[in-house]
Each structure stands twice: as C-alpha cells, then as structure tokens.
Design an enzyme around this catalytic site. Structure first.
Site, short mmCIF file in Angstrom:
data_model
loop_
_atom_site.label_atom_id
_atom_site.label_comp_id
_atom_site.label_asym_id
_atom_site.label_seq_id
_atom_site.Cartn_x
_atom_site.Cartn_y
_atom_site.Cartn_z
NE ARG A 20 -3.71 0.16 2.40
CZ ARG A 20 -4.95 0.14 1.90
NH1 ARG A 20 -5.45 -0.99 1.42
NH2 ARG A 20 -5.67 1.24 1.85
CE1 TYR A 36 -1.07 -8.76 -0.79
CE2 TYR A 36 -2.49 -10.33 0.34
CZ TYR A 36 -2.06 -9.03 0.13
OH TYR A 36 -2.60 -8.00 0.85
CG ASP A 43 -12.65 1.99 3.05
OD1 ASP A 43 -13.13 1.21 2.21
OD2 ASP A 43 -11.58 1.78 3.64
#
Length: 392
Positions: free
Chosen positions: A106, A211, A289
């Site tokens: 991120r 991942y 969000d």
C-alpha cells in the site's frame, strides 16, 4: 471560472481522485488530518479493474517495477501443504481482463499517487470538524481554526468519515464474526514458498492468504479467524506473534514458519456497514470507504475507491457550468457507482468462512469476472472509444 474541488482525506482513494482531477486540468485541493502523508498497512490486491485506470494516469511503468503480477494462486491443504487446486493468473488473466492483476504494498501505491499531485495542492494537519453548503459553494472548517472554500466537497476520509456522518447521520458497524492477523515477512524467511505465487491455506478454524509484494522480496500474510465481537474497528490495531503461533499450531511447516519469522503483527477486526441509500447533496459526495466500507474477501476495497475516483473525475470534468451542473454531475456519479459498489460490498460478505473446507476448491475467477472486467471510465460513456493507457 474554474471549478474548485476540495477532497478530505489523502488515502489511496483521495489521492487517486486528486490525481485524476489534476490529470484532467481541474483545480483540486486535498486536506489531510495527519501531519504528514503516509499510508499504513501492508499489501493489497490491485485487480485489472483498478490497474487499467491507474495505467491511464501514467502509473503503468512504476507498477511494473514495484508490484508483482502473480503467476498463479495455489490452494493448499493446511496440514501437509499438498496442492488442492491451482488457478493460473499472470499473462492468462492479463489477456482475459485486458489489464494485469497485481499485488502491491500500500505504501508503494500511495507514493506513486502522491507523486501525481503537486505538493502545493496537499495540505496536512487539516482535521475537518464541520462544513456548510451555501448557494455559492462549500465552506470547510478545520480543527486548527482555518477554513477553505470550494465548489465541490469530496469525502474520502475513510470508514470513520466525518463527511459521511454529516450527510447521513451515525450508523452501526456490522461485525463479520472474524478478525484478521496481518503483516509482512521477508520472502527469504519462507524458503518453501515461491514469491511469484499467491497461496491460500484453508484450515478448520482459520484461513491463511499469502501474496508477494515489494517486487517479490516480501510476502503479505492475512490470517482470518473467528473472533468474538469487541475488537476495535481498526485495521492497524496491535496483534501478537503468540496469536499466530496459536492459530497455526499443527499446520504445514511451510506456512507455520510465519509464527517464527513475523515481525510486527496487526489485528484487523472485520466490520463493514450497510449500504447507503444516498451519497450526495448538490455539492458534496463520498467515495471509497467513506461511501461503502467492505470486507476484504474479494480484495476490492481499494479497487472500488480507484473506480470511484476516476468516475467522479470524469463526471466533474464533463459537468455543465454552475451549481446545477455540479449537482447533475454528482447525481450522475452516484447513479453510476452506487448500484455497482453495493453489489460488490454485499458480495464481499459472502466470502467463505474459514471453517468452510469447500472454499478450498472455489478459486476460479468466474464468480468475480464482472468485477475484474469492469471499466468504470468507459461505463460512463459507452459509445466512446476505450481510452488508451497514458504514457509514463
């Protein structure tokens, strides 16, 4: 007169909106409550529906350098690591969906986006305490007693959005029954796992997803397990390595090594909200969000924020002059996005619970093809030619 746009929140959604608006020549100012720009967290999934839009903003080469395009997802038995099934990804998914599927830290994506917004357009230490709409615009009031004026206000201030509360009133978080332990581990510390692949282990009381990020130098791990309600609604609350040890006891040594090598462990209590019936007024709207917090089972939270940001930028760029033009643009944006994100948001709740062993076999992309193939930009103007990715 150029439309003045204020964005509250400099997370991934807010910065994508700022980058997309600036890319289209619009006057945008970003107001962030933090004293500096930074993105907490670990890795994330960037589906083709998100990457195709970011490529058009010129981020393609940087994503190729920093992100990972996993070759495949392997689902493995929790107790011995035997491969249950394998979903090819990589080039196959790029051809299938018209853009790559990436896993990325991120912080790397946040840095890329912030580089696309001029520094003088981003203001830190600006905590919004209230705002008011008038016939002539929106006035923003911040905790430091400063104010700002804009023609449009975009609330991109996350799950605890002040803009959302002002628009729709308080609401109640919906707890999923699960929390997730998350963190980063060096790929070298998991020598039995290939950093070009994604892995899922589904056990009797937990599900583990690993991942690669940072060009394959690290793995992000997410360990989802049933947890009694009461944990804070935060994705950065402190966890503990002993929690990992307890959950992974008796698991395949390849994944149990997480408990020995994990550094900082964070616990994310998995809440969402009921879908909103309204996002916008004549001059104010929501994205990401703030509009539709969702559970992570489809890996779509950030992707939907990227879609919102680009769709909103298109609507505002094409808006007719004046207050009525702004109101029509926000209505167009909400009509295009809210049905889609509601479907994604509710679909994310159906991610299989950790104890559902049949989930090990349901990994084909077919159930989410409609998400990954979506183009939020061309959906607004379907008769136009598909935009090409921007140059670096």
């Amino acid at each position: 007169m150029t439309m003045r746009i204020a964005i509250v929140g400099a997370g991934l959604g807010g910065l994508t909106a700022a980058a997309a608006l600036h890319h289209r020549g619009l006057d945008v100012q970003v107001h962030e409550r933090g004293e500096q720009l930074r993105e907490q967290g670990v890795g994330m999934h960037l589906g083709p529906n998100g990457t195709r839009l970011l490529q058009r903003l010129g981020l393609g080469p940087e994503l190729q350098r920093c992100a990972v395009r996993p070759r495949a997802l392997e689902v493995r038995a929790f107790h011995d690591g035997a491969t249950v099934t394998r979903q090819e990804m990589g080039e196959a998914w790029q051809q299938r969906f018209g853009a790559p599927y990436y896993t990325v830290h991120r912080g790397d994506l946040h840095r890329m986006l912030s580089s696309r917004v001029p520094a003088d357009r981003v203001h830190t230490g600006r905590e919004l305490v209230r705002f008011e709409e008038t016939a002539h615009g929106v006035v923003l009031h911040f905790a430091d007693r400063t104010t700002a004026h804009a023609d449009v206000l975009i609330g991109a201030d996350g799950v605890h959005s002040a803009v959302r509360r002002a628009l729709t009133g308080p609401d109640t978080p919906v707890y999923s029954g699960n929390s997730a332990l998350r963190g980063l581990v060096d790929a070298a510390d998991l020598p039995d796992l290939d950093p070009a692949l994604m892995y899922m282990y589904a056990g009797p009381t937990a599900r583990v997803l690993l991942y690669p990020v940072a060009g394959g130098r690290q793995f992000t791990y997410v360990v989802v397990t049933p947890t009694a309600e009461g944990a804070a609604e935060s994705w950065t609350s402190a966890g503990d390595r002993t929690d990992l040890e307890s959950v992974l006891e008796g698991w395949d040594p390849a994944v149990r090594a997480l408990a020995d090598t994990a550094g900082e462990v964070r616990r994310w209590a998995l809440y969402d909200r009921e879908p909103l019936q309204r996002w916008s007024t004549r001059r104010t709207t929501l994205l990401g969000d703030a509009a539709h917090p969702m559970l992570p089972h489809h890996g779509q939270g950030a992707n939907q924020a990227v879609e919102d940001a680009v769709a909103l930028a298109v609507c505002l760029q094409e808006a007719a002059p004046g207050a009525d033009g702004i109101a029509a643009a926000l209505h167009r944006y909400e009509q295009a996005r809210r049905p889609h994100t509601t479907r994604v948001q509710l679909g994310s709740r159906t991610g299989q619970r950790p104890q559902d062993a049949a989930a090990q076999r349901r990994v084909d992309a077919g159930s989410v093809d409609w998400i990954l193939a979506h183009d939020a930009e061309t959906a607004l103007n379907p008769a136009q030619e598909t935009p090409h990715p921007a140059a670096a």
